[in-house]
Design an enzyme around this catalytic site. Structure first.
Site, PDB file in Angstrom:
ATOM      1  CE  LYS A   1      27.950  35.123  41.510  1.00 34.47           C
ATOM      2  NZ  LYS A   1      27.806  34.301  42.735  1.00 34.47           N
TER       3      LYS A   1
ATOM      4  CB  SER B   1      26.956  37.160  45.258  1.00 37.28           C
ATOM      5  OG  SER B   1      27.297  35.853  44.832  1.00 37.28           O
TER       6      SER B   1
ATOM      7  CB  SER C   1      25.929  33.310  45.958  1.00 36.64           C
ATOM      8  OG  SER C   1      26.382  34.206  46.933  1.00 36.64           O
TER       9      SER C   1
END
EC number: 6.3.5.7
Lengths: 101, 499, 491
Positions: free
Chosen positions: C80, C155, C179
């Protein structure tokens, strides 16, 4: 009654160093009002004698020995700088003279 | 705006001052507060930085153990209570010398609180209450470019160096100090002086005001007797002991002028100007920033172990005030003599010189005499003069052993100060040792007598004072390395005269 | 050789370890897959082709030299874009960091390298990890491989989408309010939020420091456990890192895979009993509960009365911390600067830079947090939210006196269509209704696929006590052994 006014949002934007547009102010004022009304629910909880939690880990006294570790080179330090001069970070003229410490 | 300032005597006759001091001390740890970057003064810009002290995204602080210990020791030396549990807090404000645009500080949970420091003013003890002692981080340094004066006004741009950012900074805040009357400026100065000495005695900072490792903000207010305390101003930028005194006095005069004209004191930050001794207004506190303090989530709370605190307390050095009294007695000095030692900043130097073997009198003679004179001439601190206590003691040892006379010793000391080496090295290298070989001296004396028969006759005939010229001649041939008294005795012996 | 992109990390590591496949071959296969499908998925913000192949060659060389390699050696991983990677762009999904190449690696990335994994690149995310759909990414949304007109969660939607699209067998996420778990649920993959402090935050670009937790994402529970073990553990550079070994999550996953949960007591949170959740999600969840019962688990219902205040408390605490954490993005030391025309002051340039660099959701949260921390509001908002946090923690503690773990649906709804919730920020916030309590408490949580509703994946969340991460892996692996894994239709 609105939880927050357009003027208050403008003030928050200034505090947050956000040059928001007039149009954005209208939008944010409405959205922040909805959000604030929702989050204000925390006030329903009777918690006068409840200690606040700032950290979920039950740790204290996490300390580092006073031993020097390698620094970045000035080139690395300045590599991401939008502007640099004389091996320093260059910024436009500063208006606010007062510095707290 | 020019206002006529009232006379100081009138001001203190009419108003009662209340003062308060906030002092920032840069700790002399090896590394910064939250990262392992070194803290040494100077250095090329941005060479002592890492992701943490540059505030790069993703970086995290880890507290320096030595800084926590130093702060607790300062708190203990100032008779403070040590928090059993406290947290760091973020103080949020935007300024380019703050890499994260917040400062990690302490808010309502200082590490040390509620203490006092006794200071001597005109022979009387004044107890200064200490509100709190807390730990925070220093900022970077901003260089203003394009303005005529290097000041922020008129500058077209600024350049930032983060070498200093993150150096541990201890903030020491007094309680308000009322009741000092006309002595308020002296009390302020005496407090900062004593605080400096206490911190220096702990060995946690070099507390040099001129290098910024000790910085002071002064709060001042005036009130009429029997009335509530007045609105206070905070004077920043007070960077010498003399300035502390001047800043209080100047602010008292200014406020009295404002009040006397029926005006009102605004709560504000003012800046002290070293050159004029005046203060000028900064930002008004009435529109001050809301710092939005909250507990620093990246650091866990501190909970100093009471046993550890007790150990630190037991190991504290003697308070400088008591220590000085003890030294004064040991050295046999009058109050006035001790004061001149203090004024010269020579206490530790003399103490160390005595510890290295010199007598107190000899040590005092060198530090207050030759070395103080040089320090004054060259404008450096006595401690930075270039001679160490050990070297001064060594020099005195050479004098005591008869290897150097007073004049030669001064020459050697000059060499020491300019970095030529140790006293013995310099003496040997430059051939400055007193000529004590009697054979060589006798030869020189005979030579002088032979070369000056007329003078020799005068001496023989009882005009002993004329021997001075022969002594001078011998000293010349021995390039000053003979002991003048010895030479004189030898000459008189040779010529059968009595001295 | 069969298609390695369809394999689990465990299988790939086996191939590399035995020499049946080289790390370079494995890496190239995944890079090819990314090249083929990422135009439709937009899981990656940056593919580090050269770096990945170099790392793979290094693994192959070390294996050839007889070096002993870790259990994940040669396995590709997607990271990420919230974690710093030295010399490799790190944007946090924001324009304000466009082009920034950090001069240092995050601890997680260092550990990934030490474990012998091969980083393929950086994955898409909602800007600064604020969002539940990746629609707040400054670089366009990622798409759900199950239906590319739907969101992949957020996210960390990029990491989840990369797994579901077989672009990577492993991925790293970060979980502040859900997330990792919520994207896992809506993409039919596994996502675990470790105990706060169990994985290092050093190099994780902070959103909300007291909640942010990096963690593993995978297609199977065992893979997630292996990744968790590789990245977890104490880090002296993070003061909030717990100085204790990671619980043996790998052993727990293997134990769970035997399908036996006898003696395990699981609690269903009464307050998550369907209010605000889609009927299809609740139905699938109830079926999964039946399955868990069949595996031997004892199910009890438990009331956690303060959980209903978790969402409001979260939306005070997280924005407050974010308003401070994001202050450093000012165009002085790194990142974007706009408006510096030689006349404007620093203050103006800073405000223009932040205005141009941050998207609307980030600005909303910065202003919300600035408000909540202001003197005069602090006690009623931030202070009160922290007290609620204490009460939520007490609810968890009380619950764990009665049960080993709590279970719930991971999300109230399946993947929604792109654009469905962007106009009403608060509707977006509801996506994290069930995941937020664990963040406030600090305990671990995992989402494991438990079935489909209307053809879209539904996740089951297992929440465990702090530093008992192994428990949730055992339950999740047991459920996985019974319901299997879920494969999206071909892209």
């Amino acid at each position: 009654m609105a939880a927050i006014s357009r003027e208050e949002v403008a003030h928050l934007a200034r505090l947050s160093r956000l040059a928001v547009t007039e149009e954005e102010l209208d939008t944010f004022a409405g959205q922040l009002d909805v959000i604030l009304q929702a989050v204000a629910q925390v006030g329903e909880v009777a918690a006068a004698d409840i200690p606040p939690t700032s950290h979920s880990v039950p740790l204290t006294n996490v300390l580092r020995e006073d031993v020097v570790t390698p620094c970045l080179t000035p080139e690395e330090a300045l590599s991401g700088a939008p502007d640099a001069e004389e091996q320093r970070f260059r910024v436009p003229r500063i208006l606010d003279e007062d510095v707290a410490s | 705006m020019t206002t006529t300032l009232p006379a100081y005597d009138e001001v203190v006759a009419r108003y009662e001052p209340v003062i308060g001091l906030e002092t920032h001390v840069e700790l002399g740890t090896n590394t910064k507060m939250w990262c392992g970057c070194p803290t040494d003064f100077g250095g090329e810009p941005n060479t002592r930085v890492c992701p943490v002290c540059l505030g790069l995204p993703g970086s995290l602080p880890v507290a320096n153990k030595a800084a926590i210990e130093a702060t607790v020791r300062i708190g203990l030396a100032l008779n403070c209570s040590i928090a059993q549990w406290c947290r760091f807090a973020r103080k949020n404000y935007f300024y380019p010398d703050m890499p994260k645009n917040f400062q990690i500080s302490q808010y309502d949970e200082p590490l040390c609180f509620d203490g006092y420091l006794d200071v001597e003013v005109n022979g009387e003890l004044v107890r200064i209450g200490i509100e709190r002692v807390h730990l925070e981080e220093d900022t970077g340094k901003t260089l203003h470019v394009g303005g005529a004066t290097g000041r922020i006004h008129g500058a077209t741009e600024s350049l930032v160096d983060y070498n200093r950012a993150g150096i541990p900074l201890v903030e020491i805040v007094t309680k308000p100090i009322p009741g000092t009357g006309a002595l308020a400026p002296e009390v302020a100065r005496a407090y900062v002086t004593e605080l400096r000495d206490v911190i220096r005695s702990l060995g946690v900072s070099d507390v040099r005001m001129e290098e910024g490792s000790l910085r002071c903000d002064v709060n001042t207010s005036l009130n009429l007797p029997g009335e509530e305390w007045g609105t206070r101003t905070e004077t920043k930028n007070v960077n010498s002991l003399r300035s502390v005194e001047r800043a209080v006095r100047s602010e008292m005069l200014r406020q009295a002028a404002v009040l006397g004209a029926g005006g009102r004191i605004t709560q504000e930050t003012r800046h002290f100007h070293e050159d004029t001794g005046d203060t000028t207004p900064g930002r008004s506190k009435e529109t001050a920033t809301d710092y939005r303090y909250f507990p620093e989530p990246d650091l866990v709370p501190l909970a100093p172990d009471p046993a550890w605190v007790a150990e630190l307390k037991a190991a504290l050095p003697e308070l400088p005030r008591l220590h000085r009294r003890r030294l004064q007695e040991a050295w046999g000095l009058s109050d006035a003599d001790m004061q001149s030692v203090l004024n010269a900043g020579a206490v530790e130097l003399i103490e160390a010189t005595v510890a290295a073997g010199a007598t107190p009198a000899a040590a005092r003679k060198w530090w207050l005499g030759e070395l103080s004179r040089r320090a004054n001439e060259t404008g450096v601190e006595l401690a930075d003069i270039g001679a160490t206590p050990a070297q001064v003691a060594e020099l005195q040892g050479l004098v005591d052993a008869g290897k150097l006379n007073d004049k030669l010793a001064r020459t050697v000391l000059e060499g020491v100060v300019t970095g030529e080496g140790s006293p013995t090295e310099i003496m040997t290298a430059r051939g400055l040792e007193v000529v004590s070989d009697t054979g060589a001296l006798t030869a020189a004396v005979d030579e002088a007598i032979a070369a000056n028969p007329a003078i020799a006759d005068k001496v023989r005939s009882g005009k002993v004072a004329a021997a001075g010229a022969l002594v001078g001649a011998v000293m010349k041939t021995t390039r000053g390395q003979a002991d003048a008294q010895t030479v004189r005795t030898l000459i008189l012996e040779r010529l059968g005269a009595q001295g | 050789m069969t298609d390695v992109t369809a394999m689990t990390a465990t299988q790939i590591a086996g191939l590399v370890a035995t020499g049946a496949a080289s790390a370079v071959e494995v890496t190239q296969a995944h890079l090819d897959r990314i090249a083929a499908v990422d135009g439709r998925v937009n899981a990656f913000l940056h593919v580090d082709t050269e770096g990945a192949l170099a790392a793979a060659r290094d693994i192959d060389a070390r294996r050839a030299a007889g070096e002993e390699l870790g259990p994940l050696a040669g396995v590709p991983v997607a990271v990420k874009d919230v974690l710093t990677t030295k010399g490799v762009p790190t944007t946090v999904g924001s324009k304000i960091l466009e082009g920034w190449r950090p001069p240092y690696d995050s601890t997680i990335v260092e550990r990934l390298r030490a474990a012998g994994t091969v980083m393929l690149g950086k994955t898409n995310m909602d800007e600064f990890a604020m969002g539940s759909s990746t629609e707040y990414s400054a670089y366009g949304p990622s798409r759900n491989p199950w239906d590319t007109d739907r969101i992949p969660g957020g996210s960390g939607g990029g990491s989840a989408a990369a797994l579901a699209a077989y672009e990577a067998p492993l991925a790293i996420g970060s979980d502040t309010g859900g997330s990792i778990r919520q994207p896992g649920a809506v993409t039919g993959t596994v996502g675990a939020k470790p105990t706060y402090g169990g994985t290092s935050r050093y190099g994780l670009v902070a959103f909300s420091s007291s909640l942010d937790t990096p963690g593993p994402c995978a297609r199977t529970v065992l893979d997630a456990a292996l990744l968790h073990a590789a990245i977890g553990g104490h880090d002296p550079r993070d003061s909030t890192s717990i100085p204790a070994p990671v619980p043996d999550v790998v052993a727990a996953a293997k134990l769970g895979a035997t399908g036996d949960l006898s003696g395990v007591r699981l609690g269903i949170v009464t307050e998550f009993g369907g209010e605000g959740a889609e009927p299809g999600v609740m139905a699938t969840f109830r079926e999964a509960v039946d399955t868990l019962t069949k595996l031997g688990a004892e199910i009890v219902e438990i009331s956690c009365p303060h959980f209903r205040y978790a969402l409001p408390a979260y939306y005070l605490i997280a924005p407050s911390e974010c308003s401070s954490n994001l202050a450093r993005f000012d165009g002085v030391r790194f990142g974007l600067r706009t408006g510096d025309d030689g006349n404007r002051s620093l203050e103006e340039v800073m405000s223009l830079t932040r205005e141009a660099g941050f998207g609307p959701e980030v600005k909303r949260r910065i202003m919300l947090g600035t408000y909540a921390l202001s003197s005069g509001y602090y006690d009623a908002y931030y202070g009160q939210a922290q007290k609620v946090r204490t009460l939520i923690t007490r609810d968890f503690t009380a619950a764990f006196e009665r049960v080993d773990a709590l279970i719930s649906p991971t999300t109230p709804f399946v993947a929604f269509p792109l654009g469905a919730r962007t106009s009403d920020p608060y509707q977006m916030y509801l996506a994290d209704l069930f995941t937020i309590p664990s963040n406030l408490y600090g305990g671990p949580g995992i989402s494991v696929p438990c079935g489909l509703s209307e053809g879209l994946p539904v996740g089951l969340q297992v929440m465990a006590p702090t530093m008992a991460d192994d428990r949730m892996y055992r339950v999740a692996a047991a459920l996985e052994s019974a319901v299997g894994t879920f494969t999206p239709p071909a892209l």
